[in-house]
Design a protein around this motif. Structure first.
Motif, mmCIF file in Angstrom:
data_model
loop_
_atom_site.group_PDB
_atom_site.id
_atom_site.type_symbol
_atom_site.label_atom_id
_atom_site.label_comp_id
_atom_site.label_asym_id
_atom_site.label_seq_id
_atom_site.Cartn_x
_atom_site.Cartn_y
_atom_site.Cartn_z
ATOM 1 N N VAL A 268 48.332 38.285 49.418
ATOM 2 C CA VAL A 268 49.073 38.207 48.725
ATOM 3 C C VAL A 268 48.851 36.263 47.926
ATOM 4 N N TRP A 269 49.324 36.242 48.790
ATOM 5 C CA TRP A 269 49.549 34.684 48.464
ATOM 6 C C TRP A 269 48.294 33.772 48.470
ATOM 7 N N LYS A 270 46.736 34.455 49.403
ATOM 8 C CA LYS A 270 46.234 34.044 49.244
ATOM 9 C C LYS A 270 45.569 34.236 48.636
ATOM 10 N N THR A 271 45.683 35.442 48.147
ATOM 11 C CA THR A 271 44.747 35.689 46.904
ATOM 12 C C THR A 271 45.147 34.961 45.138
ATOM 13 N N ILE A 272 46.560 34.597 45.210
ATOM 14 C CA ILE A 272 47.033 34.393 44.243
ATOM 15 C C ILE A 272 46.343 33.040 43.739
ATOM 16 N N THR A 273 45.688 32.729 45.002
ATOM 17 C CA THR A 273 46.456 30.685 45.251
ATOM 18 C C THR A 273 44.561 30.568 45.039
ATOM 19 N N GLU A 274 43.528 31.331 46.326
ATOM 20 C CA GLU A 274 42.094 31.087 45.827
ATOM 21 C C GLU A 274 41.293 31.677 45.096
ATOM 22 N N SER A 275 41.380 32.988 45.125
ATOM 23 C CA SER A 275 41.207 33.965 44.710
ATOM 24 C C SER A 275 41.344 34.345 42.860
ATOM 25 N N ILE A 276 42.153 33.919 42.610
ATOM 26 C CA ILE A 276 42.678 34.375 41.220
ATOM 27 C C ILE A 276 41.821 33.014 40.141
ATOM 28 N N PRO A 277 42.224 31.862 40.681
ATOM 29 C CA PRO A 277 41.777 30.814 40.093
ATOM 30 C C PRO A 277 40.017 30.583 39.863
ATOM 31 N N ASP A 278 39.298 31.644 40.781
ATOM 32 C CA ASP A 278 37.886 31.428 40.603
ATOM 33 C C ASP A 278 37.592 33.222 40.065
ATOM 34 N N LEU A 279 38.451 33.885 39.705
ATOM 35 C CA LEU A 279 38.196 34.870 39.068
ATOM 36 C C LEU A 279 38.577 34.411 37.596
ATOM 37 N N GLN A 280 39.146 33.607 37.396
ATOM 38 C CA GLN A 280 39.377 33.482 35.814
ATOM 39 C C GLN A 280 38.140 32.113 35.573
ATOM 40 N N MET A 281 37.530 31.733 36.265
ATOM 41 C CA MET A 281 36.282 31.164 35.886
ATOM 42 C C MET A 281 35.157 31.894 35.549
ATOM 43 N N ARG A 282 35.101 32.925 36.414
ATOM 44 C CA ARG A 282 34.178 34.024 36.253
ATOM 45 C C ARG A 282 34.345 34.732 35.224
ATOM 46 N N LEU A 283 35.696 35.549 34.881
ATOM 47 C CA LEU A 283 35.398 36.397 33.685
ATOM 48 C C LEU A 283 35.312 35.206 32.465
ATOM 49 N N ALA A 284 35.651 33.888 32.052
ATOM 50 C CA ALA A 284 34.995 32.843 31.347
ATOM 51 C C ALA A 284 33.393 32.736 31.105
ATOM 52 N N LEU A 285 33.646 32.998 31.609
ATOM 53 C CA LEU A 285 31.663 32.817 32.185
ATOM 54 C C LEU A 285 31.299 34.499 31.928
ATOM 55 N N LEU A 286 31.549 35.709 31.853
ATOM 56 C CA LEU A 286 31.467 37.020 31.700
ATOM 57 C C LEU A 286 31.573 37.074 29.604
ATOM 58 N N ARG A 287 33.281 36.744 30.183
ATOM 59 C CA ARG A 287 33.829 36.561 28.175
ATOM 60 C C ARG A 287 32.563 36.306 27.526
ATOM 61 N N ASN A 288 32.164 34.823 27.845
ATOM 62 C CA ASN A 288 31.710 34.327 27.046
ATOM 63 C C ASN A 288 30.670 34.755 26.266
ATOM 64 N N ARG A 289 29.672 35.095 27.868
ATOM 65 C CA ARG A 289 28.358 35.512 28.065
ATOM 66 C C ARG A 289 27.771 37.026 27.178
ATOM 67 N N HIS A 290 29.254 37.937 26.599
ATOM 68 C CA HIS A 290 28.664 39.352 26.515
ATOM 69 C C HIS A 290 29.608 39.568 24.864
ATOM 70 N N ALA A 291 30.253 38.020 24.843
ATOM 71 C CA ALA A 291 30.907 37.720 22.753
ATOM 72 C C ALA A 291 29.431 37.306 22.859
ATOM 73 N N GLN A 292 28.494 36.580 22.820
ATOM 74 C CA GLN A 292 27.538 35.964 22.641
ATOM 75 C C GLN A 292 26.819 37.196 22.129
ATOM 76 N N GLY A 293 26.348 38.914 22.987
ATOM 77 C CA GLY A 293 24.866 39.260 22.936
ATOM 78 C C GLY A 293 24.350 39.563 23.789
ATOM 79 N N GLU A 294 24.710 38.789 24.558
ATOM 80 C CA GLU A 294 23.813 38.948 26.075
ATOM 81 C C GLU A 294 23.807 40.167 27.246
#
Length: 120
Positions: free
Chosen positions: A94-120
């Motif tokens: 759990v610690w490894k997930t929240i310290t390593e994977s969560i920051p990466d997930l947030q970056m990837r989610l931001a990219l996805l949201r931006n692309r889909h919000a712009q209609g891509e």
């Protein structure tokens, strides 16, 4: 699935991830291992992320296949472990997930949201 619904699920994941980061801010793994309240809060956040993934899959199963850079199955698997077998969850994982994977997930989610919000 509508763009609005897709963006809602991605936002739910991001909100839960942000809360997880807030819960552990300034904390090291040893402190996390002894802080049951934070453990449970973090586990709830991980479960919420997995639940949003499950809803996304239900409404648009092809979406996760179109974005293999995000570990959708692992996210749902973590949710299932927490919800159905909480006491088997290993704190080091759990610690490894929240310290390593969560920051990466947030970056990837931001990219996805931006692309889909712009209609891509």
């Amino acid at each position: 699935m509508s763009v609005e619904r897709l963006l809602l699920y991605l936002k739910e994941m991001d909100v839960a991830a942000t809360r997880i980061a807030d819960f552990i801010r300034g904390m090291d793994e040893a402190t996390f291992a002894t802080d049951i309240r934070t453990q449970m809060a973090v586990m709830m956040g991980l479960a919420l992320i997995g639940e949003a993934v499950a809803k996304l899959d239900k409404h648009d199963p092809a979406f996760s296949q179109q974005h293999p850079e995000i570990p959708w199955l692992k996210m749902k698997g973590m949710r299932n472990l927490i919800v159905h077998d909480y006491f088997r969850a290993e704190l080091s994982v759990v610690w490894k997930t929240i310290t390593e994977s969560i920051p990466d997930l947030q970056m990837r989610l931001a990219l996805l949201r931006n692309r889909h919000a712009q209609g891509e």
